[in-house]
Design a protein around this motif. Sequence first.
Motif, PDB file in Angstrom:
ATOM      1  N   ILE A  27       0.854  -1.181   0.000  1.00  0.00           N
ATOM      2  CA  ILE A  27       0.000   0.000   0.000  1.00  0.00           C
ATOM      3  C   ILE A  27       0.896   1.238   0.000  1.00  0.00           C
ATOM      4  CG2 ILE A  27      -1.592   1.385   1.392  1.00  0.00           C
ATOM      5  CD1 ILE A  27      -2.980  -1.108   2.227  1.00  0.00           C
ATOM      6  N   ALA A  28       0.572   2.176  -0.852  1.00  0.00           N
ATOM      7  CA  ALA A  28       1.309   3.445  -0.910  1.00  0.00           C
ATOM      8  C   ALA A  28       0.544   4.477  -0.090  1.00  0.00           C
ATOM      9  CB  ALA A  28       1.458   3.913  -2.356  1.00  0.00           C
ATOM     10  N   ARG A  29       1.034   4.734   1.129  1.00  0.00           N
ATOM     11  CA  ARG A  29       0.360   5.674   2.024  1.00  0.00           C
ATOM     12  C   ARG A  29       1.064   7.021   2.001  1.00  0.00           C
ATOM     13  NH1 ARG A  29      -3.369   3.099   5.146  1.00  0.00           N
ATOM     14  NH2 ARG A  29      -3.104   0.864   5.499  1.00  0.00           N
ATOM     15  N   SER A  30       0.286   8.075   2.063  1.00  0.00           N
ATOM     16  CA  SER A  30       0.846   9.418   2.172  1.00  0.00           C
ATOM     17  C   SER A  30       1.509   9.564   3.530  1.00  0.00           C
ATOM     18  CB  SER A  30      -0.253  10.470   2.010  1.00  0.00           C
ATOM     19  OG  SER A  30      -0.860  10.364   0.730  1.00  0.00           O
ATOM     20  N   GLY A  31       2.763  10.028   3.550  1.00  0.00           N
ATOM     21  CA  GLY A  31       3.501  10.106   4.796  1.00  0.00           C
ATOM     22  C   GLY A  31       4.540  11.205   4.808  1.00  0.00           C
ATOM     23  N   GLY A  32       5.441  11.101   5.760  1.00  0.00           N
ATOM     24  CA  GLY A  32       6.429  12.156   6.012  1.00  0.00           C
ATOM     25  C   GLY A  32       6.045  12.878   7.292  1.00  0.00           C
ATOM     26  N   GLY A  33       6.985  12.946   8.234  1.00  0.00           N
ATOM     27  CA  GLY A  33       6.672  13.517   9.539  1.00  0.00           C
ATOM     28  C   GLY A  33       6.043  14.893   9.502  1.00  0.00           C
ATOM     29  N   PRO A  34       6.658  15.877   8.841  1.00  0.00           N
ATOM     30  CA  PRO A  34       6.055  17.208   8.808  1.00  0.00           C
ATOM     31  C   PRO A  34       4.675  17.217   8.152  1.00  0.00           C
ATOM     32  CG  PRO A  34       8.373  17.332   8.277  1.00  0.00           C
ATOM     33  CD  PRO A  34       8.027  15.870   8.304  1.00  0.00           C
ATOM     34  N   MET A  35       4.521  16.457   7.047  1.00  0.00           N
ATOM     35  CA  MET A  35       3.203  16.414   6.427  1.00  0.00           C
ATOM     36  C   MET A  35       2.174  15.820   7.379  1.00  0.00           C
ATOM     37  SD  MET A  35       1.573  14.321   3.309  1.00  0.00           S
ATOM     38  CE  MET A  35       1.241  13.094   4.579  1.00  0.00           C
ATOM     39  N   ASN A  36       2.557  14.758   8.110  1.00  0.00           N
ATOM     40  CA  ASN A  36       1.635  14.181   9.097  1.00  0.00           C
ATOM     41  C   ASN A  36       1.227  15.210  10.142  1.00  0.00           C
ATOM     42  OD1 ASN A  36       1.762  11.641   7.897  1.00  0.00           O
ATOM     43  ND2 ASN A  36       3.394  10.923   9.253  1.00  0.00           N
ATOM     44  N   SER A  37       2.188  16.015  10.590  1.00  0.00           N
ATOM     45  CA  SER A  37       1.868  17.047  11.591  1.00  0.00           C
ATOM     46  C   SER A  37       0.935  18.099  11.017  1.00  0.00           C
ATOM     47  CB  SER A  37       3.150  17.705  12.103  1.00  0.00           C
ATOM     48  OG  SER A  37       3.919  16.804  12.871  1.00  0.00           O
ATOM     49  N   ALA A  38       1.154  18.466   9.750  1.00  0.00           N
ATOM     50  CA  ALA A  38       0.275  19.450   9.110  1.00  0.00           C
ATOM     51  C   ALA A  38      -1.152  18.922   9.020  1.00  0.00           C
ATOM     52  CB  ALA A  38       0.808  19.797   7.723  1.00  0.00           C
ATOM     53  N   VAL A  39      -1.290  17.676   8.589  1.00  0.00           N
ATOM     54  CA  VAL A  39      -2.624  17.068   8.495  1.00  0.00           C
ATOM     55  C   VAL A  39      -3.276  17.001   9.873  1.00  0.00           C
ATOM     56  CG1 VAL A  39      -3.814  14.882   8.032  1.00  0.00           C
ATOM     57  CG2 VAL A  39      -2.168  15.780   6.384  1.00  0.00           C
ATOM     58  N   ALA A  40      -2.508  16.600  10.873  1.00  0.00           N
ATOM     59  CA  ALA A  40      -3.059  16.485  12.225  1.00  0.00           C
ATOM     60  C   ALA A  40      -3.496  17.840  12.768  1.00  0.00           C
ATOM     61  CB  ALA A  40      -2.033  15.842  13.154  1.00  0.00           C
ATOM     62  N   LEU A  41      -2.705  18.874  12.548  1.00  0.00           N
ATOM     63  CA  LEU A  41      -3.083  20.220  12.993  1.00  0.00           C
ATOM     64  C   LEU A  41      -4.371  20.679  12.310  1.00  0.00           C
ATOM     65  CD1 LEU A  41       0.382  21.982  13.104  1.00  0.00           C
ATOM     66  CD2 LEU A  41      -1.240  21.920  15.006  1.00  0.00           C
ATOM     67  N   ALA A  42      -4.469  20.449  11.007  1.00  0.00           N
ATOM     68  CA  ALA A  42      -5.671  20.869  10.282  1.00  0.00           C
ATOM     69  C   ALA A  42      -6.900  20.120  10.784  1.00  0.00           C
ATOM     70  CB  ALA A  42      -5.482  20.650   8.785  1.00  0.00           C
ATOM     71  N   LYS A  43      -6.751  18.820  11.075  1.00  0.00           N
ATOM     72  CA  LYS A  43      -7.887  18.038  11.569  1.00  0.00           C
ATOM     73  C   LYS A  43      -8.301  18.473  12.973  1.00  0.00           C
ATOM     74  CE  LYS A  43      -8.430  13.748  10.431  1.00  0.00           C
ATOM     75  NZ  LYS A  43      -8.263  12.290  10.206  1.00  0.00           N
ATOM     76  N   LEU A  44      -7.391  19.140  13.677  1.00  0.00           N
ATOM     77  CA  LEU A  44      -7.741  19.702  14.983  1.00  0.00           C
ATOM     78  C   LEU A  44      -8.325  21.109  14.864  1.00  0.00           C
ATOM     79  CD1 LEU A  44      -4.704  18.483  17.123  1.00  0.00           C
ATOM     80  CD2 LEU A  44      -7.045  17.593  17.124  1.00  0.00           C
ATOM     81  N   GLY A  45      -8.519  21.554  13.636  1.00  0.00           N
ATOM     82  CA  GLY A  45      -9.179  22.836  13.409  1.00  0.00           C
ATOM     83  C   GLY A  45      -8.260  24.028  13.340  1.00  0.00           C
TER      84      GLY A  45
END
Length: 306
Positions: A27-45
């Motif tokens: 499975i090709a999952r979207s990743g990378g530490g900084p990108m994960n943090s950006a996604v997580a911050l956005a999902k927290l509003g």
Amino acid sequence: MRFVVCGEALIDLMPEQAISPEESRWIARSGGGPMNSAVALAKLGEDTHYLGRLSTDAFGRQLTSHLEAAGVALDLAVTTDDATSLAVVSLDDEGKANYHFHFDNTSNFNWRRGEFPELESDDWLHFGSLAAIIGPGARNVLDFVSRTEAVASYDINVRPSTLPDRVAYFGLVADLMRAVGRNGGIVKASDEDIAWLVDDDENPLSYAQAWVEEYGLSMFIVTLGPDGVAAVRPGGVVVQVPGHKVEVVDTVGAGDTFMAGFLSAYASDPSDVEAALSRGAAAAAIVVTRRGAKPPTRAELDAFQG
């Protein structure tokens, strides 16, 4: 507050199924530490802007779609024809992720000086991991962090296979910590990161304390796996919170999601470090119960914390 997250977005190739001795499914999952943090911050509003280099290839388009779907703004992102960086992921029996990287001449590591924006003092810059270490673009990342007006946080997130020389690796990390300390910023590392950098696994908090004083940091955060997380502040002040007992599926994105939870809470109330650490620890606890880096929404995190 506007969060600007700088660093790599890459594809994690994760084993899914062995079909035959000659063939397997991944499975090709979207990743990378900084990108994960950006996604997580956005999902927290949070108002989150990704500052990274996104390829025009098929994997790059996947990463772009993933960021957009999470609500991350891409007005600061750079579009490039360089190939997308790849990380081949293997999991041990406890779900801990190990990585082997394919990075030569790929999108994340060819930063040029003119590709960085001018940030304001009321922005928060979060950056880290591999794009800040691997050349040829790492020097330009350091220059950017060294001159920005924004307060910065830096997630060291050591990957020894990318630069096995501990002395050289620590030299690069030290330069970045010094740059972050200009504006009294924050550095985060795991206990395993620190143990590898200094070749000593006895007391990571003592090293964190020394670096707070040496580099002028306002805080050094040390994640301690199932034992929780501690923040070391100037003068030897230590704030520590416990971890959560959960059933771990894998640890992909745990540290990245912790930082998002911590930063979201800390930005709203810098005086309550314990609450911010607890928020980060709870976010990380949720993500490790899921396959891949799938951070919680604000509602999910609120429900988890009760």
